[in-house]
Design an enzyme around this catalytic site. Structure first.
Site, PDB file in Angstrom:
ATOM      1  N   THR A 108      -1.804   3.968   4.385  1.00 21.08           N
ATOM      2  CA  THR A 108      -1.856   3.899   2.925  1.00 21.08           C
ATOM      3  C   THR A 108      -2.282   2.509   2.449  1.00 21.08           C
ATOM      4  O   THR A 108      -2.696   1.654   3.234  1.00 21.08           O
ATOM      5  CB  THR A 108      -0.515   4.326   2.316  1.00 21.08           C
ATOM      6  N   HIS A 126       2.795   2.921   6.054  1.00 22.56           N
ATOM      7  CA  HIS A 126       2.928   2.828   4.600  1.00 22.56           C
ATOM      8  C   HIS A 126       2.310   1.541   4.041  1.00 22.56           C
ATOM      9  O   HIS A 126       1.789   0.705   4.780  1.00 22.56           O
ATOM     10  CB  HIS A 126       4.405   2.913   4.215  1.00 22.56           C
ATOM     11  N   HIS A 127       2.427   1.396   2.728  1.00 23.18           N
ATOM     12  CA  HIS A 127       1.828   0.272   2.017  1.00 23.18           C
ATOM     13  C   HIS A 127       2.300  -1.079   2.549  1.00 23.18           C
ATOM     14  O   HIS A 127       3.452  -1.245   2.933  1.00 23.18           O
ATOM     15  CB  HIS A 127       2.140   0.372   0.512  1.00 23.18           C
ATOM     16  N   ASP A 128       1.383  -2.021   2.595  1.00 20.88           N
ATOM     17  CA  ASP A 128       1.666  -3.423   2.929  1.00 20.88           C
ATOM     18  C   ASP A 128       2.178  -3.636   4.348  1.00 20.88           C
ATOM     19  O   ASP A 128       2.690  -4.712   4.667  1.00 20.88           O
ATOM     20  CB  ASP A 128       2.658  -4.032   1.929  1.00 20.88           C
ATOM     21  N   VAL A 129       2.050  -2.636   5.190  1.00 18.00           N
ATOM     22  CA  VAL A 129       2.395  -2.818   6.603  1.00 18.00           C
ATOM     23  C   VAL A 129       1.321  -3.678   7.269  1.00 18.00           C
ATOM     24  O   VAL A 129       0.135  -3.565   6.958  1.00 18.00           O
ATOM     25  CB  VAL A 129       2.504  -1.448   7.319  1.00 18.00           C
TER      26      VAL A 129
END
Length: 202
Positions: A108, A126-129
């Site tokens: 994402t 997920h986001h910002d991983v």
């Protein structure tokens, strides 16, 4: 030839012309797979125009994948980026060279996946991983927002990592683990919640 290669072979075959599979295992010497010759790694110089992908990787050798890339000596820009047709990748994410996303992987927004990373089927990033170079993420893993997976880590299949957690360089997370706190570099953890395994080598 590694199981990782076999799992992704059909997707690669559909998107690329595969001139050779390189594998030093003695049992493969002089053999072929689906009509493609299997040759030792030092044959990489025979294909000056080809792109490469390193698909060796398991819980036993995840810390040595960088050594293979170094030994082959191929320039970084010659490594392919392979995204299975059934993987879903946000246009706001970054995917490195030599990285393979298997069937059903979801990446994402604002996620950063480094070079020579393998993400196995049905995993969610997920986001910002941030996943650093040479890491391996097993099948069905969930990395919640803001997780950081260090260089050469191995995240076992079916694991879940809580948002904001950092997995230190070279660490191994056992299958089905639930990671709710940071994992030190080189550690081996497993369980729910994940804890260091007594006697496990770092």
């Amino acid at each position: 030839m590694s199981g990782n290669c076999l799992e992704l072979f059909e997707a690669m075959e559909a998107a690329f012309r595969i001139p050779a599979i390189l594998d030093d295992a003695e049992r493969h010497r002089g053999t072929t797979f689906a009509g493609i010759p299997i040759l030792p790694l030092d044959h990489s110089t025979n294909y000056p125009g080809a792109e490469f992908l390193i698909l060796v990787g398991s819980s036993k050798n995840h810390r040595t994948r960088k050594d293979i890339v170094t030994r082959i000596g191929v320039r970084q820009e010659r490594y392919a980026r392979v995204l299975h047709p059934e993987a879903s990748v946000s246009r706001f994410s970054e995917i490195g060279r030599g990285t393979a996303l298997y069937s059903g992987v979801l990446v994402t927004s604002n996620a950063t996946v480094g070079n020579h990373v393998l993400i196995m089927p049905r995993s969610i990033v997920h986001h910002d991983v941030v996943i650093e170079d040479f890491a391996i993420v097993g099948a069905g893993v969930i990395l919640a927002g803001g997780v950081r997976v260090g260089h050469s880590c191995y995240i076992g299949s079916g694991s879940a990592v809580r948002d904001g957690v950092t997995i230190g360089e070279g660490a191994l997370v056992g299958m089905g683990s639930v990671v709710v706190r940071d994992v030190p570099p080189g550690a081996v953890v497993a369980g729910n919640p994940a804890r260091p395994l007594r006697g496990a080598g770092g």
